[in-house]
Design an enzyme around this catalytic site. Structure first.
Site, PDB file in Angstrom:
ATOM      1  N   ASP A  19      25.392 -67.257   4.566  1.00  0.00           N
ATOM      2  CA  ASP A  19      26.213 -67.873   4.224  1.00  0.00           C
ATOM      3  C   ASP A  19      26.238 -69.248   5.105  1.00  0.00           C
ATOM      4  OD1 ASP A  19      27.022 -66.665   6.690  1.00  0.00           O
ATOM      5  OD2 ASP A  19      29.091 -67.049   6.358  1.00  0.00           O
ATOM      6  N   GLU A  20      25.215 -69.570   5.746  1.00  0.00           N
ATOM      7  CA  GLU A  20      25.070 -70.861   6.787  1.00  0.00           C
ATOM      8  C   GLU A  20      23.793 -71.283   6.763  1.00  0.00           C
ATOM      9  OE1 GLU A  20      27.102 -71.701  10.960  1.00  0.00           O
ATOM     10  OE2 GLU A  20      26.644 -69.807  10.630  1.00  0.00           O
TER      11      GLU A  20
END
Length: 345
Positions: free
Chosen positions: A94-95
């Site tokens: 998610d990053e």
């Protein structure tokens, strides 16, 4: 992404919306992977034990993680990134860092990516924009959730000077505590220390901290990372100091590591043993040979010798892991996996 796993679950299940939820396993050995923003005011956060999370928030709802769903959404978001740049360096599902220095305005690009993520996934993301990775990472956390924060070149010096030391990317709780003891509370305080003083106190990391205090981070966005190590670990259902039991599980962990070594054609000279005790203290022990590990028997023998040399100091073992690294072809981050009987998320 904002509370990624929890936000996905709230998106897909209306019953979870507006309620404190934690993605993870609720058993006595469980750990919170992600907490929704409704749960965070209670002190519930990732890596917190499930038992403690329940004590802090009695109404907390535990949701079993759905890894394949999160991976699919992550890939969907990665495709959005690819419309703007080929220089994408994932940090996790998610990053990621994106180098958009070829664009007229990185802030406009970040705003458009956020809008597309929301439109295509119904999830919110926060973005940080600045002149390097360290500052962009700090900026991305600055106005969560659904935030967008830019640190322009002219703002860097003042921003870094006023920043609390624990907000710096790469300075964890233990290092921050040591800095506080030395009177280093902000970036301005850190800037008063020269290179040799910081290296003396913090080793090689002191060179990074010297640059951080001046808003300097020369690391490039690296789209293709070379695997540095392969490892596996497992958490016991009950803490144990039974060395026979530990050796049995060590065999299983080594088998999983060996399987991955063969699958990825990875060869390394260093075997690392990882132990986490019942008080959550963690240690690693390593052994390096002149040639790469060439058999599961060699892997197990070295891991077993490392285990035999460990003094438990009256504590029981919560987690045991094995890794292989130090490849002549390796340069950067590796992978880590969990075994099927591992109930720690």
């Amino acid at each position: 992404m904002d509370a990624f796993y929890a936000s996905v679950e709230q998106r897909d299940n209306p019953a979870y919306r507006g309620k404190p939820i934690a993605v993870g396993h609720s058993g006595p050995r469980g750990v919170v992977a992600t907490a929704s923003y409704e749960a965070r005011p209670y002190g519930v956060h990732s890596a917190l034990s499930s038992a403690q999370a329940r004590r802090l928030c009695p109404g907390l709802i535990f949701v079993t993680p759905r890894h394949e769903v999160y991976k699919a959404i992550s890939l969907q978001i990665r495709h959005i990134f690819a419309d703007y740049t080929d220089l994408i360096e994932p940090l996790s599902l998610d990053e990621a860092f994106l180098d958009v220095s070829h664009e007229r305005s990185a802030t406009l690009v970040a705003r458009e990516i956020k809008q597309r993520i929301l439109a295509e996934t119904q999830l919110t993301a926060s973005a940080g924009v600045s002149i390097n990775k360290m500052l962009a990472k700090i900026a991305s956390d600055y106005r969560k959730p659904n935030g967008l924060f830019t640190i322009a070149p002219a703002q860097v010096e003042a921003f870094v000077a006023s920043l609390p030391i624990e907000r710096f990317f790469g300075i964890g709780e233990v290092t921050a505590k040591k800095m506080h003891a030395l009177g280093i509370l902000t970036g301005a305080d850190l800037r008063q220390w020269n290179r040799s003083e910081l290296v003396h106190q913090f080793g090689k990391a002191g060179l990074l901290y010297y640059g951080y205090a001046r808003g300097i981070d020369d690391r490039e966005v690296i789209p293709n990372r070379i695997r540095k190590s392969i490892s596996a670990e497992t958490t016991f259902a009950e803490d144990t100091d039974d060395r026979t039991r530990l050796e049995i599980v060590l065999t299983e962990v080594c088998e999983e590591v060996w399987s991955r070594l063969q699958r990825h054609h990875f060869k390394g000279k260093t075997v690392v043993l990882k132990l986490k005790f019942d008080n959550f203290k963690q240690i690693t022990r390593s052994k390096t040979q002149s040639t790469p590990v060439d058999s599961i028997a060699t892997l197990y023998q070295q891991a077993r010798e490392l285990l035999a040399a460990c003094d438990f100091e009256g504590h029981k073992i919560r987690l045991i892991g094995v890794g292989v690294g130090n490849s002549s072809d390796a340069d950067l981050d590796g992978i880590q996996l969990r075994l099927p009987f591992d109930d720690l998320f």
